[in-house]
Design a protein around this motif. Structure first.
Motif, PDB file in Angstrom:
ATOM      1  N   VAL A 173     -64.747 -43.494 -27.712  1.00  9.35           N
ATOM      2  CA  VAL A 173     -65.243 -42.166 -28.081  1.00  9.35           C
ATOM      3  C   VAL A 173     -64.455 -41.065 -27.366  1.00  9.35           C
ATOM      4  N   GLU A 174     -64.202 -41.237 -26.063  1.00  9.35           N
ATOM      5  CA  GLU A 174     -63.486 -40.201 -25.316  1.00  9.35           C
ATOM      6  C   GLU A 174     -62.031 -40.094 -25.747  1.00  9.35           C
ATOM      7  N   VAL A 175     -61.438 -41.225 -26.125  1.00 16.10           N
ATOM      8  CA  VAL A 175     -60.068 -41.204 -26.647  1.00 16.10           C
ATOM      9  C   VAL A 175     -60.030 -40.423 -27.960  1.00 16.10           C
ATOM     10  N   LEU A 176     -60.988 -40.690 -28.831  1.00 16.92           N
ATOM     11  CA  LEU A 176     -61.052 -39.975 -30.107  1.00 16.92           C
ATOM     12  C   LEU A 176     -61.299 -38.487 -29.881  1.00 16.92           C
ATOM     13  N   ARG A 177     -62.178 -38.177 -28.943  1.00 16.38           N
ATOM     14  CA  ARG A 177     -62.474 -36.772 -28.657  1.00 16.38           C
ATOM     15  C   ARG A 177     -61.217 -36.046 -28.166  1.00 16.38           C
ATOM     16  N   ALA A 178     -60.487 -36.683 -27.246  1.00 19.36           N
ATOM     17  CA  ALA A 178     -59.261 -36.084 -26.717  1.00 19.36           C
ATOM     18  C   ALA A 178     -58.192 -35.969 -27.794  1.00 19.36           C
ATOM     19  N   ALA A 179     -58.097 -36.978 -28.654  1.00 20.37           N
ATOM     20  CA  ALA A 179     -57.087 -36.965 -29.713  1.00 20.37           C
ATOM     21  C   ALA A 179     -57.368 -35.852 -30.723  1.00 20.37           C
ATOM     22  N   VAL A 180     -58.639 -35.681 -31.080  1.00 17.07           N
ATOM     23  CA  VAL A 180     -59.011 -34.600 -32.000  1.00 17.07           C
ATOM     24  C   VAL A 180     -58.674 -33.245 -31.391  1.00 17.07           C
ATOM     25  N   ALA A 181     -58.997 -33.067 -30.100  1.00 17.87           N
ATOM     26  CA  ALA A 181     -58.703 -31.798 -29.438  1.00 17.87           C
ATOM     27  C   ALA A 181     -57.202 -31.539 -29.373  1.00 17.87           C
ATOM     28  N   ALA A 182     -56.416 -32.597 -29.087  1.00 16.79           N
ATOM     29  CA  ALA A 182     -54.965 -32.435 -28.999  1.00 16.79           C
ATOM     30  C   ALA A 182     -54.374 -32.084 -30.357  1.00 16.79           C
ATOM     31  N   ALA A 183     -54.829 -32.763 -31.401  1.00 14.99           N
ATOM     32  CA  ALA A 183     -54.317 -32.478 -32.743  1.00 14.99           C
ATOM     33  C   ALA A 183     -54.636 -31.049 -33.155  1.00 14.99           C
ATOM     34  N   ARG A 184     -55.838 -30.620 -32.823  1.00 17.59           N
ATOM     35  CA  ARG A 184     -56.233 -29.249 -33.179  1.00 17.59           C
ATOM     36  C   ARG A 184     -55.408 -28.236 -32.380  1.00 17.59           C
ATOM     37  N   THR A 185     -55.228 -28.487 -31.081  1.00 12.10           N
ATOM     38  CA  THR A 185     -54.467 -27.572 -30.225  1.00 12.10           C
ATOM     39  C   THR A 185     -53.017 -27.457 -30.680  1.00 12.10           C
ATOM     40  N   HIS A 186     -52.435 -28.593 -31.087  1.00 11.44           N
ATOM     41  CA  HIS A 186     -51.024 -28.609 -31.475  1.00 11.44           C
ATOM     42  C   HIS A 186     -50.809 -28.341 -32.960  1.00 11.44           C
ATOM     43  N   GLY A 187     -51.877 -28.148 -33.702  1.00  7.54           N
ATOM     44  CA  GLY A 187     -51.737 -27.945 -35.137  1.00  7.54           C
ATOM     45  C   GLY A 187     -51.089 -29.133 -35.811  1.00  7.54           C
ATOM     46  N   ALA A 188     -51.508 -30.333 -35.419  1.00  4.52           N
ATOM     47  CA  ALA A 188     -50.846 -31.564 -35.859  1.00  4.52           C
ATOM     48  C   ALA A 188     -51.768 -32.431 -36.715  1.00  4.52           C
ATOM     49  N   ARG A 189     -51.154 -33.300 -37.493  1.00  3.93           N
ATOM     50  CA  ARG A 189     -51.901 -34.358 -38.165  1.00  3.93           C
ATOM     51  C   ARG A 189     -52.312 -35.388 -37.122  1.00  3.93           C
ATOM     52  N   LEU A 190     -53.471 -35.989 -37.298  1.00 12.47           N
ATOM     53  CA  LEU A 190     -53.948 -36.987 -36.353  1.00 12.47           C
ATOM     54  C   LEU A 190     -53.898 -38.375 -36.996  1.00 12.47           C
ATOM     55  N   ASP A 191     -53.097 -39.259 -36.416  1.00  6.92           N
ATOM     56  CA  ASP A 191     -53.019 -40.652 -36.855  1.00  6.92           C
ATOM     57  C   ASP A 191     -53.757 -41.524 -35.843  1.00  6.92           C
ATOM     58  N   LEU A 192     -54.723 -42.291 -36.320  1.00  9.02           N
ATOM     59  CA  LEU A 192     -55.477 -43.206 -35.469  1.00  9.02           C
ATOM     60  C   LEU A 192     -55.052 -44.631 -35.777  1.00  9.02           C
ATOM     61  N   VAL A 193     -54.604 -45.356 -34.763  1.00 12.06           N
ATOM     62  CA  VAL A 193     -54.046 -46.688 -34.957  1.00 12.06           C
ATOM     63  C   VAL A 193     -54.933 -47.724 -34.282  1.00 12.06           C
ATOM     64  N   HIS A 194     -55.425 -48.665 -35.076  1.00 13.64           N
ATOM     65  CA  HIS A 194     -56.231 -49.782 -34.564  1.00 13.64           C
ATOM     66  C   HIS A 194     -55.579 -51.079 -35.034  1.00 13.64           C
ATOM     67  N   ALA A 195     -54.950 -51.776 -34.110  1.00 12.83           N
ATOM     68  CA  ALA A 195     -54.253 -53.020 -34.461  1.00 12.83           C
ATOM     69  C   ALA A 195     -55.215 -54.201 -34.330  1.00 12.83           C
ATOM     70  N   TRP A 196     -55.213 -55.053 -35.326  1.00 11.24           N
ATOM     71  CA  TRP A 196     -56.117 -56.201 -35.336  1.00 11.24           C
ATOM     72  C   TRP A 196     -55.315 -57.502 -35.261  1.00 11.24           C
ATOM     73  N   GLY A 197     -55.987 -58.556 -34.862  1.00 12.32           N
ATOM     74  CA  GLY A 197     -55.359 -59.867 -34.801  1.00 12.32           C
ATOM     75  C   GLY A 197     -56.296 -60.937 -35.329  1.00 12.32           C
ATOM     76  N   VAL A 198     -55.756 -61.889 -36.083  1.00 15.87           N
ATOM     77  CA  VAL A 198     -56.551 -62.990 -36.640  1.00 15.87           C
ATOM     78  C   VAL A 198     -56.547 -64.143 -35.639  1.00 15.87           C
ATOM     79  N   PRO A 199     -57.728 -64.658 -35.270  1.00 21.49           N
ATOM     80  CA  PRO A 199     -57.768 -65.799 -34.345  1.00 21.49           C
ATOM     81  C   PRO A 199     -56.922 -66.962 -34.832  1.00 21.49           C
ATOM     82  N   GLY A 200     -56.333 -67.680 -33.891  1.00 20.63           N
ATOM     83  CA  GLY A 200     -55.416 -68.767 -34.230  1.00 20.63           C
ATOM     84  C   GLY A 200     -56.044 -69.927 -34.958  1.00 20.63           C
TER      85      GLY A 200
END
Length: 301
Positions: A173-200
């Motif tokens: 939650v805090e990462v998302l909050r900081a990322a939203v604030a940074a994107a807004r401050t910089h006038g930038a698009r916000l890309d959120l990356v969540h990498a997943w892995g399939v169990p072996g």
């Protein structure tokens, strides 16, 4: 040397030139409407023989020269903008930096420059970034020495992109909050990356593909739910959620080639003296091509 303005951006100046960190800090201070305060720590030496005292004076003189060079450059970058102040301290680097930040009281962020050290040298020398991450809860920015403001290429017609790595959405939650604030401050698009892995245990390629698709969709859904829970207006933001397969570090380092800023959460160590920079964040800090903002994953008191 001089007293900082209220709520400054603090720059930890090392022994090597910190041009990239200074450039980033001055730009952020101008954007935020605050001052910049430089801190350089001279390693203390045991006082004893006359030779040691002479060496200590010589080291302190070099420290003053290093800080003066950084101060002159920062003031040149700031021009008529942010006020730039500085202080020279003597002691151990991380301890003195933390003490200086605590004495200032209300600091917007601490900026350090990432040194391009070999893996062996990193193993035998304690990282200043890691030490600060363990003892400070405020935002910490690591700027690659090779970074230059404005060099990130436009992506999809957007001049600036802020990318955030989202490990476990419910704990980000805090990462998302900081990322939203940074994107807004910089006038930038916000890309959120969540990498997943399939169990072996999924040996069947088709089944693994189906499970991977489910994991990607579930991760994206969890991220959107956490965004909704922030209770902020996103009408002025362009947000994209990406769910690529692991490894996460490689995905984020690749994203750093076109990002203006990477936002990552600090790591909760498994034991009291463990690292607050996990393996993924450590790999990204080492190879990222843009500044990396480290965020405390726990809400402020």
């Amino acid at each position: 040397m001089s007293q900082p303005d209220p709520r400054p951006v603090v720059v930890a100046v090392g022994d090597q030139p910190a041009d990239a960190a200074l450039s980033y800090a001055v730009a952020e201070a101008e954007r935020l409407g605050c001052g910049v305060h430089l801190v350089h720590v001279v390693h203390s030496l045991p006082q004893g023989s006359e030779l040691v005292r002479v060496q200590s004076v010589d080291v302190e003189d070099r420290g003053r020269h290093t800080l003066r060079r950084a101060l002159d450059l920062a003031r040149e970058l700031a021009g008529d903008g942010p006020r730039v102040t500085a202080s020279l301290l003597i002691g151990t680097v991380v301890h003195e930096l933390v003490t200086a930040v605590e004495q200032i009281g209300d600091v917007r962020m601490v900026v350090v420059q990432h040194r391009d050290l070999s893996r062996v040298r990193r193993l035998v020398s304690r990282s200043t970034t890691g030490g600060l991450a363990a003892r400070l809860r405020l935002p910490l920015v690591s700027v690659p020495a090779s970074w230059t403001a404005g060099i990130a290429p436009a992506v999809g017609g957007v001049d600036r992109v802020v990318t955030a790595g989202v490990d476990e959405p419910e704990r980000s939650v805090e990462v998302l909050r900081a990322a939203v604030a940074a994107a807004r401050t910089h006038g930038a698009r916000l890309d959120l990356v969540h990498a997943w892995g399939v169990p072996g245990l999924y040996d069947d390629p088709q089944l693994a593909e189906e499970v991977g698709k489910e994991l990607a969709e579930a991760g994206a859904g969890e991220i959107r739910a956490q965004l909704d829970g922030l209770g902020v207006d996103f009408d002025d933001l362009h947000i994209e959620v990406h769910t690529p397969p692991q490894p996460a570090a490689e995905q984020l380092v690749e994203a750093s080639r076109t990002a203006h800023l990477l936002v990552l959460g600090k790591h909760d160590p498994w034991f009291p003296l463990g690292s607050h920079v996990g393996p993924v964040t450590g790999a990204v800090l080492r190879d990222a091509q843009c500044p990396v903002l480290l965020v405390d994953p726990h809400p402020s008191d």
